[in-house]
Design a protein around this motif. Structure first.
Motif, short mmCIF file in Angstrom:
data_model
loop_
_atom_site.label_atom_id
_atom_site.label_comp_id
_atom_site.label_asym_id
_atom_site.label_seq_id
_atom_site.Cartn_x
_atom_site.Cartn_y
_atom_site.Cartn_z
N UNK A 177 0.81 -1.34 -0.05
CA UNK A 177 0.04 0.14 0.08
C UNK A 177 0.95 1.32 -0.05
N UNK A 178 2.02 1.33 0.78
CA UNK A 178 2.99 2.39 0.87
C UNK A 178 3.55 2.59 -0.51
N UNK A 179 4.03 1.48 -1.12
CA UNK A 179 4.67 1.78 -2.43
C UNK A 179 3.72 2.21 -3.52
N UNK A 180 2.49 1.55 -3.56
CA UNK A 180 1.40 2.07 -4.39
C UNK A 180 1.10 3.38 -4.06
N UNK A 185 0.82 7.87 -8.08
CA UNK A 185 0.72 9.20 -8.42
C UNK A 185 1.85 9.56 -9.67
N UNK A 186 3.09 8.87 -9.30
CA UNK A 186 4.15 9.00 -10.16
C UNK A 186 3.89 8.62 -11.40
N UNK A 187 3.31 7.56 -11.60
CA UNK A 187 2.90 6.71 -12.94
C UNK A 187 2.01 7.73 -13.68
N UNK A 188 0.87 8.35 -12.98
CA UNK A 188 -0.13 9.13 -13.39
C UNK A 188 0.74 10.51 -14.11
N UNK A 189 1.64 10.92 -13.34
CA UNK A 189 2.38 12.00 -13.75
C UNK A 189 3.40 11.88 -15.05
N UNK A 207 -6.95 16.99 -18.14
CA UNK A 207 -6.64 17.76 -16.85
C UNK A 207 -5.92 16.57 -16.16
N UNK A 208 -5.06 17.16 -15.27
CA UNK A 208 -4.06 16.12 -14.28
C UNK A 208 -4.73 16.00 -13.11
N UNK A 209 -5.03 14.80 -12.52
CA UNK A 209 -5.54 14.74 -11.40
C UNK A 209 -4.84 13.45 -10.52
N UNK A 210 -4.46 13.91 -9.42
CA UNK A 210 -3.78 13.07 -8.46
C UNK A 210 -4.28 12.90 -6.98
N UNK A 211 -4.74 11.99 -6.66
CA UNK A 211 -5.51 12.00 -5.23
C UNK A 211 -4.51 11.36 -4.27
N UNK A 212 -3.88 12.26 -3.76
CA UNK A 212 -2.89 11.96 -2.64
C UNK A 212 -2.77 13.18 -1.91
N UNK A 213 -2.02 13.16 -0.77
CA UNK A 213 -2.02 14.10 0.18
C UNK A 213 -0.35 14.69 0.41
N UNK A 214 0.35 14.48 -0.37
CA UNK A 214 1.66 14.36 -0.19
C UNK A 214 2.29 15.25 -1.21
N UNK A 215 4.02 15.41 -1.30
CA UNK A 215 4.47 16.38 -2.14
C UNK A 215 4.03 16.04 -3.55
N UNK A 216 3.89 14.71 -4.01
CA UNK A 216 3.42 14.39 -5.27
C UNK A 216 2.17 15.18 -5.69
N UNK A 222 1.03 18.06 -4.74
CA UNK A 222 1.61 19.56 -4.99
C UNK A 222 2.17 19.49 -6.36
N UNK A 223 3.18 18.51 -6.67
CA UNK A 223 3.66 18.57 -8.03
C UNK A 223 2.85 18.49 -9.12
N UNK A 224 1.78 17.49 -8.97
CA UNK A 224 0.76 17.44 -9.91
C UNK A 224 0.06 18.60 -10.29
N UNK A 225 -0.31 19.58 -9.12
CA UNK A 225 -1.25 20.70 -9.34
C UNK A 225 -0.17 21.89 -10.00
N UNK A 226 0.95 21.74 -9.64
CA UNK A 226 2.06 22.81 -10.32
C UNK A 226 2.06 22.19 -11.73
N UNK A 227 2.25 20.85 -12.13
CA UNK A 227 2.24 20.54 -13.43
C UNK A 227 0.87 20.90 -14.13
N UNK A 228 -0.31 20.62 -13.49
CA UNK A 228 -1.48 21.09 -14.26
C UNK A 228 -1.50 22.60 -14.29
N UNK A 229 -1.19 23.30 -13.64
CA UNK A 229 -1.03 24.72 -13.83
C UNK A 229 -0.12 25.13 -15.22
N UNK A 230 0.99 24.35 -14.81
CA UNK A 230 1.68 24.70 -16.17
C UNK A 230 1.24 24.34 -17.51
N UNK A 231 0.21 23.28 -17.43
CA UNK A 231 -0.28 22.60 -18.71
C UNK A 231 -1.24 23.53 -19.13
#
Length: 488
Positions: A195-198, A203-207, A222-231, A233-242
């Motif tokens: 579970x921890x690795x998934x 999220x990394x695979x989605x990115x 649209x880039x959507x990542x369901x997590x509460x960690x740095x990934x 935040x990275x996905x939000x910045x990536x989507x904003x860049x898109x």
């Protein structure tokens, strides 16, 4: 604490907690077994201590009887104290299984001590025979103590046989429990690790997938990542860049389209200017011809025909002017009169035209060809369809900062929908017949010329005619109209 770091610390805490729990359980059971072993061993040692102490007391008493010295007496007393101490310790070993045997055992110890004291007493009184008898009795009691000690030990062995077996079974069960517990912990750790690795790799695979789609030029996903960690935040910045890249591409496309349209408009404008120059040949030729005909009619005595031809020539000459040039109100009035002279010659008594003009307003500037299309529209829709014709009123009044111009007819009127279309510059049915300029075009040029929307009002209704009210400011914003005109 960051999300991924928090997950790692959580995993480490869970592993540490499991290890601590296992260590505590093993320590507890080990200590419990050790305490039980210590209790059994302590019982055996205490009972053996009683036997050893009684034998030492017999030996010390024998030495004293052979050589009644003070040193030997002290040794006897010391041995007796050891017997008493051993007796006190053995007293705590009493239980339900050995209560009777232990009671006899304690009585034997007391008898041994009393017999030893009696032997010492007889020896001090020089009664050697009685002292020897007491010694033999003490020796016999010491042997009984040894035998009863063996008996008690045998009883304890039988009593703790179940305990030994229980320890063995408990040890085997503990081993099995340890194996199952180890398997369970291993399974739970593998599950949690999965579970921890998934939670990190998904999220990394989605990115990664989103990056592949972006590399293919698909900026609308649209880039959507369901997590509460740095990934996340990275996905939000990536989507904003898109989004920013997509907006930039849209702006570039719009700019390119506008440049293309502008280029095409330039080509069309050049073409229209060429055609306009070509089309001006015929109007100028017609204008010169009408002047010639007017002079010839005048020389032949046909003054009415000459005046009509002069009005047509003047109207044509005025219409050849550029529409982006402002004119004085008196020029518009003069052209309107020439136009009405032509229409009166056409409709005779069917057309009635009344005007009321305040001379102080005649120098106000306004766009060229403003009144003629409005009046022509009234002639076409209010006078021409009626058998008896109609009346058109033209009024110019000074209203302070404004010049009020009214153009009214007594025709059938217009519907509210038609008025709305004209005011919104959507109507195409009111294009002028002689100038090619419709009523909507006049409204558009007036609003652009004066820079305001409330330049015109239209009131009409079925069967009650139409009144058009123009509110012409005496001052205007020339820049807006002139710049727009030059762009056109």
């Amino acid at each position: 604490m960051n999300g991924i770091q928090k997950k790692i610390w959580t995993l480490a805490a869970i592993v540490l907690f499991i290890m601590v729990v296992i260590w505590i359980l093993l320590t507890y059971y080990n200590q419990k077994t050790q305490n039980q072993y210590n209790d059994i061993l302590q019982r055996y040692l205490l009972m053996n201590e009683v036997t050893s102490a009684s034998q030492q007391a017999v030996t010390a008493l024998y030495n004293y009887l052979l050589a009644p010295t003070h040193v030997n007496l002290e040794q006897v007393n010391l041995s007796k104290e050891q017997v008493r101490k051993a007796k006190f310790e053995v007293f705590h070993l009493r239980n339900m299984d050995n209560d009777f045997a232990l009671t006899n055992y304690m009585n034997l110890i007391d008898s041994f001590i009393e017999t030893t004291d009696r032997s010492l007493l007889f020896q001090s009184e020089k009664e050697t025979e009685d002292s020897n008898k007491a010694f033999l009795e003490a020796s016999r009691i010491s042997k009984y103590i040894s035998e009863i000690t063996l008996t008690l030990l045998d009883t304890d062995l039988k009593t703790y046989d179940r305990f030994y077996r229980g320890i063995i079974e408990q040890s085997e069960g503990l081993n099995k429990l340890g194996i199952w517990l180890l398997l369970l912990i291993t399974f739970l750790l593998l599950l949690f690790t999965y579970w921890f690795s998934i939670s990190i790799t998904r999220p990394v695979l989605k990115l990664t997938q989103a990056a592949k789609e972006l590399s293919k030029g698909r900026f609308d996903l649209q880039i959507e990542v369901e997590s509460n960690d740095e990934i996340a935040f990275l996905a939000k910045m990536f989507d904003r860049m898109r989004i920013n890249i997509n907006n930039l591409i849209s702006e570039i496309q719009q700019t390119a389209q506008l440049e293309n349209e502008l280029q095409q408009n330039k080509l069309l404008l050049q073409e229209s200017q060429l055609r306009s120059l070509q089309s001006q040949i015929n109007p100028h030729f017609l204008f010169n011809t009408l002047n010639t005909l007017s002079k010839k009619a005048y020389l032949e005595g046909s003054e009415e025909t000459s005046n009509l031809l002069a009005s047509v020539a003047g109207l044509l000459r005025y219409n050849l002017k550029r529409l982006d040039r402002s004119v004085a109100l008196y020029q518009e009035v003069e052209v309107l009169r020439q136009y009405m002279d032509i229409q009166k010659a056409r409709f005779a008594d069917r057309l009635r035209f009344e005007e009321h003009i305040e001379e102080a307003c005649l120098n106000v500037q306004l766009p060229g060809l403003t009144f003629q299309p409005i009046v022509e529209n009234a002639v076409i829709h209010a006078v021409e369809p009626e058998e008896e014709g109609g009346t058109i009123w033209f009024r110019v009044r000074d209203g302070g900062e404004m010049v009020t111009i009214e153009i009214e007819d007594d025709g059938k009127g217009m519907s509210d929908q038609k008025i709305k279309e004209i005011l919104e510059e959507k109507s195409v049915e009111t294009e002028g017949h002689s100038t090619g300029i419709g009523l909507s075009n006049v409204i558009r040029r007036l609003r652009l010329f004066y820079g305001r929307e409330d330049i015109i009002e239209i009131s009409s209704g079925a069967g009650r005619g139409t009144k058009i009210l123009l509110k012409i400011p005496k001052t205007r914003r020339t820049e807006t109209y002139d710049q727009a005109s030059h762009r056109g």
